[in-house]
Motif scaffolding. Structure first.
Motif, mmCIF file in Angstrom:
data_model
loop_
_atom_site.group_PDB
_atom_site.id
_atom_site.type_symbol
_atom_site.label_atom_id
_atom_site.label_comp_id
_atom_site.label_asym_id
_atom_site.label_seq_id
_atom_site.Cartn_x
_atom_site.Cartn_y
_atom_site.Cartn_z
ATOM 1 N N GLY A 146 0.664 -1.278 -0.120
ATOM 2 C CA GLY A 146 0.138 -0.101 -0.001
ATOM 3 C C GLY A 146 0.965 1.253 0.047
ATOM 4 O O GLY A 146 0.683 1.963 -0.837
ATOM 5 N N PRO A 147 1.745 1.475 1.180
ATOM 6 C CA PRO A 147 2.450 2.558 0.890
ATOM 7 C C PRO A 147 3.406 2.989 -0.275
ATOM 8 O O PRO A 147 4.110 3.945 -0.448
ATOM 9 C CB PRO A 147 3.250 2.420 2.191
ATOM 10 N N LEU A 148 3.700 1.793 -0.983
ATOM 11 C CA LEU A 148 4.747 1.746 -2.026
ATOM 12 C C LEU A 148 3.915 2.221 -3.287
ATOM 13 O O LEU A 148 4.630 2.743 -4.198
ATOM 14 C CB LEU A 148 5.080 0.221 -2.222
ATOM 15 N N ALA A 149 2.649 2.469 -3.497
ATOM 16 C CA ALA A 149 1.837 2.855 -4.504
ATOM 17 C C ALA A 149 1.455 4.143 -4.262
ATOM 18 O O ALA A 149 1.279 4.903 -3.205
ATOM 19 C CB ALA A 149 0.663 1.703 -4.732
ATOM 20 N N ASP A 150 0.761 4.498 -5.400
ATOM 21 C CA ASP A 150 0.301 5.864 -5.405
ATOM 22 C C ASP A 150 -1.334 6.068 -5.215
ATOM 23 O O ASP A 150 -1.916 6.936 -4.657
ATOM 24 C CB ASP A 150 0.336 6.764 -6.543
ATOM 25 N N GLY A 151 -1.873 4.877 -5.332
ATOM 26 C CA GLY A 151 -3.219 4.539 -4.986
ATOM 27 C C GLY A 151 -3.741 3.100 -5.131
ATOM 28 O O GLY A 151 -3.027 2.326 -5.511
ATOM 29 N N ALA A 152 -4.844 3.091 -4.490
ATOM 30 C CA ALA A 152 -5.258 1.400 -4.519
ATOM 31 C C ALA A 152 -6.977 1.543 -5.101
ATOM 32 O O ALA A 152 -7.636 2.465 -4.746
ATOM 33 C CB ALA A 152 -5.305 0.868 -3.178
ATOM 34 N N VAL A 153 -7.196 0.562 -5.965
ATOM 35 C CA VAL A 153 -8.620 0.365 -6.139
ATOM 36 C C VAL A 153 -9.070 -1.148 -5.431
ATOM 37 O O VAL A 153 -8.237 -2.163 -5.618
ATOM 38 C CB VAL A 153 -8.788 -0.020 -7.637
ATOM 39 N N MET A 154 -10.000 -0.946 -4.747
ATOM 40 C CA MET A 154 -10.753 -2.332 -4.081
ATOM 41 C C MET A 154 -11.785 -3.004 -4.926
ATOM 42 O O MET A 154 -12.524 -2.131 -5.428
ATOM 43 C CB MET A 154 -11.274 -1.920 -2.901
ATOM 44 N N ILE A 180 -6.918 5.286 -1.254
ATOM 45 C CA ILE A 180 -8.040 4.648 -1.607
ATOM 46 C C ILE A 180 -8.793 5.187 -2.794
ATOM 47 O O ILE A 180 -9.333 6.454 -2.649
ATOM 48 C CB ILE A 180 -8.925 3.847 -0.823
ATOM 49 N N LEU A 181 -8.164 5.030 -4.074
ATOM 50 C CA LEU A 181 -8.937 5.783 -5.183
ATOM 51 C C LEU A 181 -10.547 5.479 -5.531
ATOM 52 O O LEU A 181 -11.192 6.267 -5.997
ATOM 53 C CB LEU A 181 -8.163 5.193 -6.646
ATOM 54 N N GLY A 182 -10.999 3.987 -5.058
ATOM 55 C CA GLY A 182 -12.289 3.702 -5.353
ATOM 56 C C GLY A 182 -12.580 2.378 -5.404
ATOM 57 O O GLY A 182 -11.612 1.586 -4.961
ATOM 58 N N TYR A 183 -13.672 1.912 -5.980
ATOM 59 C CA TYR A 183 -14.218 0.510 -5.751
ATOM 60 C C TYR A 183 -14.848 0.076 -7.320
ATOM 61 O O TYR A 183 -15.258 0.852 -7.841
ATOM 62 C CB TYR A 183 -15.438 0.493 -4.696
#
Length: 200
Positions: A146-154, A180-183
């Motif tokens: 998580g901290p290594l990326a610019d954002g996450a999509v679930m 968290i960018l979105g779902y």
């Protein structure tokens, strides 16, 4: 549609690495990661890298029909060179880094300094990087990635994923300052009303 939503906001101007994950297994995250990578490669016409970071149950290479016996885990363990495991796909601009051999300690490999250095090296070579990560609740790996990326999509599967699981997964990502960018909702069956169907 997903690609457009991710990159339509000015706030995502510096977005270069995206994690695709889910709260639990079998929610469709790998297919979302693959499809997003393909669309980005075709629409943006820039070098895109898809990394299979699921060092427990990898399947990116299986879905794409790639033949690979080495990959990310082998690079991180020092058993092979990065240039030997990057695979150019039939999709223009799309490169894949398979998971490689399933290691004894996947969490330690993903949390190593070598993983950070590897991502830094790959960012210099590719415009965008998509990481297919393991599910959040069963494994600690997404907390590390998580901290290594610019954002996450679930990815959330309709009729399967419980609200409590989504809330727990979201809490875990936020606890490591993952954006968290979105779902993405999977498993939806579209019903076309009869009065519309007659005109198709």
């Amino acid at each position: 549609s997903l690609r457009t939503h991710i990159y339509s906001s000015e706030a995502t101007g510096s977005l270069k690495t995206i994690i695709i994950t889910s709260s639990q297994s079998r929610e469709g995250k790998t297919l979302v990661a693959i499809n997003l990578s393909i669309v980005m490669a075709q629409d943006l016409e820039k070098p895109i890298l898809l990394i299979d970071c699921n060092l427990r149950k990898p399947c990116v290479d299986i879905y794409l029909g790639l033949k690979s016996d080495r990959g990310l885990s082998d690079v991180l363990s020092g058993n092979t060179q990065l240039s030997d495991v990057l695979i150019n796909t039939d999709v223009k601009n799309l490169t894949v880094l398979p998971a490689g051999q399933i290691p004894m300690t996947p969490t330690e490999l993903l949390g190593s300094q070598k993983m950070k250095d590897l991502l830094a090296e790959l960012k210099a070579k590719f415009d965008y990087i998509v990481l297919d990560a393991p599910p959040i609740i069963p494994y600690a790996d997404p907390r590390i990635l998580g901290p290594l990326a610019d954002g996450a999509v679930m990815v959330v599967r309709t009729g399967v994923t419980r609200r409590e699981a989504i809330a727990r997964a979201e809490s875990i990502l936020k606890s490591v300052n993952c954006n968290i960018l979105g779902y993405v909702l999977t498993g939806i069956e579209y019903h076309i009303p009869e009065y519309i169907h007659r005109h198709l």
